[in-house]
Structures are given as C-alpha cells and as structure tokens.
Design an enzyme around this catalytic site. Sequence first.
Site, PDB file in Angstrom:
ATOM      1  N   SER A 118       9.520  -3.716   6.465  1.00 33.89           N
ATOM      2  CA  SER A 118      10.734  -2.938   6.199  1.00 33.89           C
ATOM      3  C   SER A 118      11.439  -3.399   4.934  1.00 33.89           C
ATOM      4  O   SER A 118      12.629  -3.169   4.760  1.00 33.89           O
ATOM      5  CB  SER A 118      11.697  -3.021   7.391  1.00 33.89           C
ATOM      6  OG  SER A 118      12.064  -4.376   7.649  1.00 33.89           O
ATOM      7  N   CYS A 144      -0.174  -4.164  -7.705  1.00 32.60           N
ATOM      8  CA  CYS A 144       0.490  -3.231  -8.618  1.00 32.60           C
ATOM      9  C   CYS A 144      -0.162  -3.270  -9.994  1.00 32.60           C
ATOM     10  O   CYS A 144      -0.418  -2.235 -10.622  1.00 32.60           O
ATOM     11  CB  CYS A 144       1.979  -3.538  -8.717  1.00 32.60           C
ATOM     12  SG  CYS A 144       2.380  -5.201  -9.332  1.00 32.60           S
TER      13      CYS A 144
END
Length: 312
Positions: free
Chosen positions: A12, A130
Amino acid sequence: MSIRTKVAVIGSGNIGTDLMIKVLRLSESLEMAAMAGIDPDSDGLARARRLKVATTHQGVDGLVTMDEFADVRIVFDATSAGAHRRHDEVLRGLGRTVVDLTPAAIGPYVVPPVNADAHLGAGNVNMVTCGGQATIPIVAAVSAVTPVHYGEIVASIASRSAGPGTRANIDEFTETTASAIEQVGGAARGKAIIVLNPAEPPLIMRDTVHCLVSDCDEQAVTASVEAMVGRVQAYVPGYRLKQRVQFDKVPADDPLRMLVPADPAPVRVSVFLEVEGAAHYLPAYAGNLDIMTSAALRTAERLAAHRTEAAK
C-alpha cells in the site's frame, strides 16, 4: 459486455497505490478487487477504502482469507524482494498468477514492448526494475539491428521518488537490471547504475543508455530506436528521447575498449531519455515509479487477455 479479470495488489505504498488507481481509471479488462498492506494507517489503504476497494492490513495472510480473494486471478506484488519470495509461494500455491514489481526475479523478466507474449503461461512474471523498463527497450532496439557487445544504463531518479522499498533493494536493482539487459535486451554483457539525485525541486527521471557495437548502419539503428520509443509511449506517454541518437568511435585509450578487445574500432551508441510520470497518484517527476506501474498494468492486461482466449 466482457467480463473483467479481477486483480489484487499487495503493498500500500507509492507503487501499489499508483497501480491501484491505474487499474481503476485506465483498464478496460481488469477489475480492482482488493488491496493488502501491513500498515493500517497507510495512505494507500485509506485511499482504497475511499474508492470502495476491499482492504486488509494483514498482508498476504489477510488477503487470502478475504471473500473478495476467491475471484482474484492476478495479484500484483509491490512490496520488496525479500517479502516477495513468501508471497509468491503462497499465491502460486493457490493457483494465482503473480506480477512481481520487486527485483526478486523469481519469474521470467517481462518488458512489454520487447517480450510481452513470451511468458503468457508463466505463474510469476517479473517487471525487472524502473531503470530496466526505461532502458531495456532501447538496448533491444539496437540489438535488433546489430549485435550489442556491451550495454550500460544509468538511471537517475529524484531522491524523493525513492522510498524505503527502493532504497532497501538497491543491490537487487543493479543485479536484476544488468541480468535483464542481457536476457531481454540482447546484450552480450550488461551493467546497470542507479543515481538518487537529491536536487530540489526534484528532477524528472533521466536515463542514459550506452551500447558498444561494431560498425553499424546508423540510420537503421536510429530508426529502430525511434520506433521502440513510440511503442513505449503507447502506455507511458511521458517517455521521450532528449536528443538524437549519438554514434561515436571509442577512442583507443577509453577503458571501454577493454570490453571488446576483439573489435579494433568499436562504436558507442548513446541514447538519452526522459520519463515524466502521468501523475495519477505520484508526482510527475516520479517517472521511475510510473513506468513500473504502467508496464505492470500492460503486462497484466495481456495475461488476462491470454487467459480469456484460452478459455474460449
């Protein structure tokens, strides 16, 4: 109306929350069923509740006991490499497909514009990093035209966009990205470097790709790179070239010459990129996080489509 594939997100934090919002806003084939975290006070879980997404703060153990989990087919893991190993064991043991956004690299690497359809039957697919999502398409584009003896990437990201998970996984980042440069990008040897830039205001993600090749058709390489940029822009609109592709003869005294001793006149192909985020949840400068969630979304949609096709 077609039935959407139900998905859940574990984690989260910034990445998991941005991914949840992307599923809710952008996907026509996925349905957000649940989010799991371990911090009951996290903004991600609070936002999920406001968006009417079922939540648990008991991690994967809480997720698998939720009523909503029964219909979940794909689970995104946006936690850490260490935590992912147990998550994968639990989830695949229950027959779920896992899309791994950590550098754990348990499953095969997937970079959507390069090998999106190569691992549709895998129970776990890894989204590399990434930096890998931003640069491996370029290495693959060069490799499609001429053999790449050595591929080196430097990912420079805003320090503010590197949360605790990213910082804890720096070693895995470099190892996983370097491996994927070879396995997916096609380079004979790969190297990855990440720079956390503390500049204020924060700078947009920048990536530099160097490929050592033998003498090559510069027009063909440039065309291949530009076409690949267009394919990435289809799901990451803020992905762009900063300048034209550069070609330089490697000087005799350059240490890079030692990496290709059999080639008397290697050429360095240099590509300079910028990745601006879509700012769905994260700030626009966090293109490093945006490209990960965008790639994961694209991959899950392809996995869902494959599942639907196979069921017909």
